[in-house]
Design a protein around this motif. Structure first.
Motif, PDB file in Angstrom:
ATOM      1  N   ASN A 127       0.860  -1.180   0.000  1.00 28.27           N
ATOM      2  CA  ASN A 127       0.000   0.000   0.000  1.00 28.27           C
ATOM      3  C   ASN A 127       0.895   1.227   0.000  1.00 28.27           C
ATOM      4  O   ASN A 127       1.539   1.536   1.012  1.00 28.27           O
ATOM      5  CB  ASN A 127      -0.924  -0.005   1.220  1.00 28.27           C
ATOM      6  N   ALA A 181      -5.588   2.822   8.794  1.00 29.44           N
ATOM      7  CA  ALA A 181      -6.986   2.933   8.347  1.00 29.44           C
ATOM      8  C   ALA A 181      -7.113   3.934   7.204  1.00 29.44           C
ATOM      9  O   ALA A 181      -7.794   3.670   6.209  1.00 29.44           O
ATOM     10  CB  ALA A 181      -7.889   3.335   9.510  1.00 29.44           C
ATOM     11  N   GLU A 182      -6.456   5.066   7.327  1.00 33.75           N
ATOM     12  CA  GLU A 182      -6.521   6.076   6.260  1.00 33.75           C
ATOM     13  C   GLU A 182      -5.857   5.565   4.991  1.00 33.75           C
ATOM     14  O   GLU A 182      -6.358   5.783   3.883  1.00 33.75           O
ATOM     15  CB  GLU A 182      -5.856   7.376   6.723  1.00 33.75           C
ATOM     16  N   HIS A 241      -8.274   3.290   3.157  1.00 37.79           N
ATOM     17  CA  HIS A 241      -9.313   4.056   2.455  1.00 37.79           C
ATOM     18  C   HIS A 241      -8.756   4.725   1.205  1.00 37.79           C
ATOM     19  O   HIS A 241      -9.399   4.716   0.147  1.00 37.79           O
ATOM     20  CB  HIS A 241      -9.921   5.113   3.386  1.00 37.79           C
ATOM     21  N   LEU A 242      -7.580   5.300   1.329  1.00 33.77           N
ATOM     22  CA  LEU A 242      -6.968   5.971   0.175  1.00 33.77           C
ATOM     23  C   LEU A 242      -6.680   4.984  -0.952  1.00 33.77           C
ATOM     24  O   LEU A 242      -6.883   5.300  -2.122  1.00 33.77           O
ATOM     25  CB  LEU A 242      -5.689   6.692   0.598  1.00 33.77           C
ATOM     26  N   ILE A 252      -8.260   2.154  -1.624  1.00 30.13           N
ATOM     27  CA  ILE A 252      -9.523   1.776  -2.254  1.00 30.13           C
ATOM     28  C   ILE A 252      -9.999   2.892  -3.175  1.00 30.13           C
ATOM     29  O   ILE A 252     -10.384   2.645  -4.326  1.00 30.13           O
ATOM     30  CB  ILE A 252     -10.590   1.451  -1.186  1.00 30.13           C
ATOM     31  N   ARG A 253      -9.963   4.130  -2.693  1.00 32.25           N
ATOM     32  CA  ARG A 253     -10.408   5.256  -3.511  1.00 32.25           C
ATOM     33  C   ARG A 253      -9.530   5.408  -4.746  1.00 32.25           C
ATOM     34  O   ARG A 253     -10.029   5.667  -5.849  1.00 32.25           O
ATOM     35  CB  ARG A 253     -10.415   6.540  -2.674  1.00 32.25           C
ATOM     36  N   SER A 264     -15.430  10.343  -2.288  1.00 26.99           N
ATOM     37  CA  SER A 264     -15.609   9.262  -1.315  1.00 26.99           C
ATOM     38  C   SER A 264     -15.679   7.930  -2.063  1.00 26.99           C
ATOM     39  O   SER A 264     -15.887   7.889  -3.284  1.00 26.99           O
ATOM     40  CB  SER A 264     -16.900   9.473  -0.521  1.00 26.99           C
ATOM     41  N   ILE A 265     -15.546   6.865  -1.320  1.00 26.47           N
ATOM     42  CA  ILE A 265     -15.694   5.537  -1.910  1.00 26.47           C
ATOM     43  C   ILE A 265     -17.088   5.397  -2.508  1.00 26.47           C
ATOM     44  O   ILE A 265     -17.244   4.916  -3.634  1.00 26.47           O
ATOM     45  CB  ILE A 265     -15.417   4.433  -0.864  1.00 26.47           C
ATOM     46  N   ASP A 266     -18.103   5.839  -1.775  1.00 25.19           N
ATOM     47  CA  ASP A 266     -19.489   5.745  -2.265  1.00 25.19           C
ATOM     48  C   ASP A 266     -19.673   6.474  -3.589  1.00 25.19           C
ATOM     49  O   ASP A 266     -20.308   5.959  -4.510  1.00 25.19           O
ATOM     50  CB  ASP A 266     -20.472   6.314  -1.240  1.00 25.19           C
TER      51      ASP A 266
END
Length: 98
Positions: free
Chosen positions: A10, A20-21, A24-25, A27-28, A72-74
């Motif tokens: 990663n 955690a951040e 998320h990064l 995945i985005r 955002s991921i969404d």
């Protein structure tokens, strides 16, 4: 002398982001790269892409320029769905838990 370190897999974690951040990064980033790739393959202008994605042209510009902090991921999953892509999630157990 240059020291070489093995990647964690990663790039955001390797750059010093908290775990955690960094997750998320990553995945985005993966979702954003996929959306950009599809737009390029379809040779859509930003105006055409905005219509397909149901967003404004400046928002498409942010996507194309890789402004990851604005998505955002969404939002990225929604964009990919509008492009006809089904997003699936795969999980795996971490090698070690901190």
């Amino acid at each position: 002398m240059t020291t070489i370190h093995r990647s964690s897999g990663n790039v955001f974690r390797d750059a010093g982001f908290p775990p955690a951040e960094a997750a998320h990064l990553l995945i985005r980033a993966d979702l954003m790269i996929e959306a950009r790739k599809i737009l390029k393959q379809r040779r859509l202008t930003q105006v055409q892409a905005a219509k397909v994605l149901d967003i404004t042209q400046p928002r498409v510009s942010d996507l194309v320029r890789g402004r990851i902090e604005l998505f955002s991921i969404d939002t990225l999953v929604d964009m990919l769905a509008r492009l006809g892509v089904t997003v699936t999630v795969r999980t795996k157990k971490a090698k070690r838990v901190a």
